[in-house]
Design an enzyme around this catalytic site. Structure first.
Site, short mmCIF file in Angstrom:
data_model
loop_
_atom_site.label_atom_id
_atom_site.label_comp_id
_atom_site.label_asym_id
_atom_site.label_seq_id
_atom_site.Cartn_x
_atom_site.Cartn_y
_atom_site.Cartn_z
N GLU A 117 0.79 -1.13 -0.05
CA GLU A 117 -0.04 0.02 0.10
C GLU A 117 0.77 1.17 0.01
OE1 GLU A 117 -2.97 0.24 -0.56
OE2 GLU A 117 -4.03 -1.74 0.19
N HIS A 141 -3.12 2.39 8.46
CA HIS A 141 -4.11 1.56 8.02
C HIS A 141 -4.13 0.26 8.80
CE1 HIS A 141 -6.73 -0.98 5.75
NE2 HIS A 141 -5.98 -1.91 5.41
N HIS A 143 -7.01 -3.05 10.58
CA HIS A 143 -8.45 -3.87 10.49
C HIS A 143 -9.09 -3.95 11.82
CE1 HIS A 143 -6.41 -6.09 6.80
NE2 HIS A 143 -6.43 -4.81 6.50
N GLU A 171 -16.62 11.85 23.28
CA GLU A 171 -15.55 12.78 22.74
C GLU A 171 -15.15 12.48 21.13
OE1 GLU A 171 -12.20 10.11 23.42
OE2 GLU A 171 -13.04 8.28 23.19
N HIS A 212 -13.42 -3.85 5.10
CA HIS A 212 -11.99 -4.01 5.10
C HIS A 212 -11.26 -3.23 6.05
CE1 HIS A 212 -7.98 -3.73 2.68
NE2 HIS A 212 -7.61 -3.96 3.87
#
Ligand SMILES: [Zn+2]
Length: 277
Positions: A117, A141, A143, A171, A212
């Site tokens: 990525e 990134h 999951h 919050e 994803h």
């Protein structure tokens, strides 16, 4: 002293370990990149290889990242292994003067490449650097389970996700007052998802990838990790309420309450996601 003892490498390694301990990085899932400050890169240079790797074209280009350096996780590497052997699972990349290629100057000592990525991170770094006037340093990134679960039940719009998250934990309007972007399901690792995500990152500092995971940015590792953590915690509360209530919500934070939070905490809330008074 080793390069892995430096403050910035220690912080990067700790972030990988913290993400693993949260359960966000099964197998080789997730990736993290940090745009080094000029003085940080200068301080790390004595540790760089004498013979650097070959230049590798990325297929994307950014004027504002020419000649920069990044710390990145490796493709196919496991976050859980980073603290055990950072030199085998992380790398430092130099970007060429054209801003379209990288080469490895440290790390991945047993071979490998930066995260698949990386072109996506690179484009997002470019966008966030521009939008934040040079403040942004991190693209992350992961999951997380609950934010992914939400993408199976809510319409895939920024408005639906932002409102659900803001109202799940007090919050949230303070931590991400602009809201979150949402990308439809796409094949990961390609140019399409990179362009869609960087389009969202012009407006938001976080983007949900349907079915994803989550993509976040920030000026430092603590802030980016904290944003991931806050969104996932709100998603967990949302999913618990949906599950326990069979889809019924007894009460929630009203739109006027979100405006009150924004006023008292001095943040500019994205009014596009609130109903008119
Ligand atoms: Zn992923």
């Amino acid at each position: 002293m080793k390069i892995t003892d430096t403050e910035i490498l220690q912080a990067f390694i700790r972030t990988c370990e913290d993400g693993w301990l949260q359960g966000w990085h099964e197998r080789n899932g997730g990736n993290l990149t940090y745009l080094l400050k000029a003085e940080e890169a200068e301080a790390l240079k004595p540790f760089f290889r004498e013979a650097c790797g070959e230049w590798v074209q990325m297929g994307v280009q950014a004027e504002n990242l020419r000649g920069t350096y990044f710390i990145a996780t490796g493709s196919g590497k496991y976050f859980r292994n980073v603290p055990l052997a950072p030199e085998d699972n992380l790398c430092i990349l130099e970007i060429n003067d054209a801003g379209d290629s990288w080469r490895i100057v440290w790390g991945l000592e047993k071979g490998g490449r930066p995260t698949s990525e990386f072109p996506s991170h690179f484009l997002n770094h470019s966008v966030r650097k521009e939008v934040t006037k040079g403040e942004n340093r991190v693209i992350y990134h992961a999951h997380p389970v609950n934010i992914v679960a939400m993408t199976y039940i809510l319409p895939l719009t920024a408005r639906d996700f932002t409102r659900a998250l803001w109202k799940s934990e007090t919050e949230c309007p303070v931590v991400f007052p602009q809201g979150v972007g949402v990308a439809p399901w796409m094949v990961p690792g390609g140019a399409e998802i990179a362009h869609v995500t960087s389009g969202l990152m012009k407006t938001y500092d976080a983007a949900v990838w349907a079915h994803h995971g989550l993509f976040v940015s920030g000026p430092d590792l603590d802030t980016a990790f904290g944003l991931m953590h806050t969104i996932e915690k709100a998603a967990e509360i949302y999913m618990l309420v949906q599950s326990a209530g069979g889809g019924r919500t007894g009460q929630t934070i009203p739109d006027s309450g979100i405006r009150d939070i924004a006023r008292d905490f001095g943040v500019t809330i994205n009014e596009a996601f609130l109903n008119a008074e």
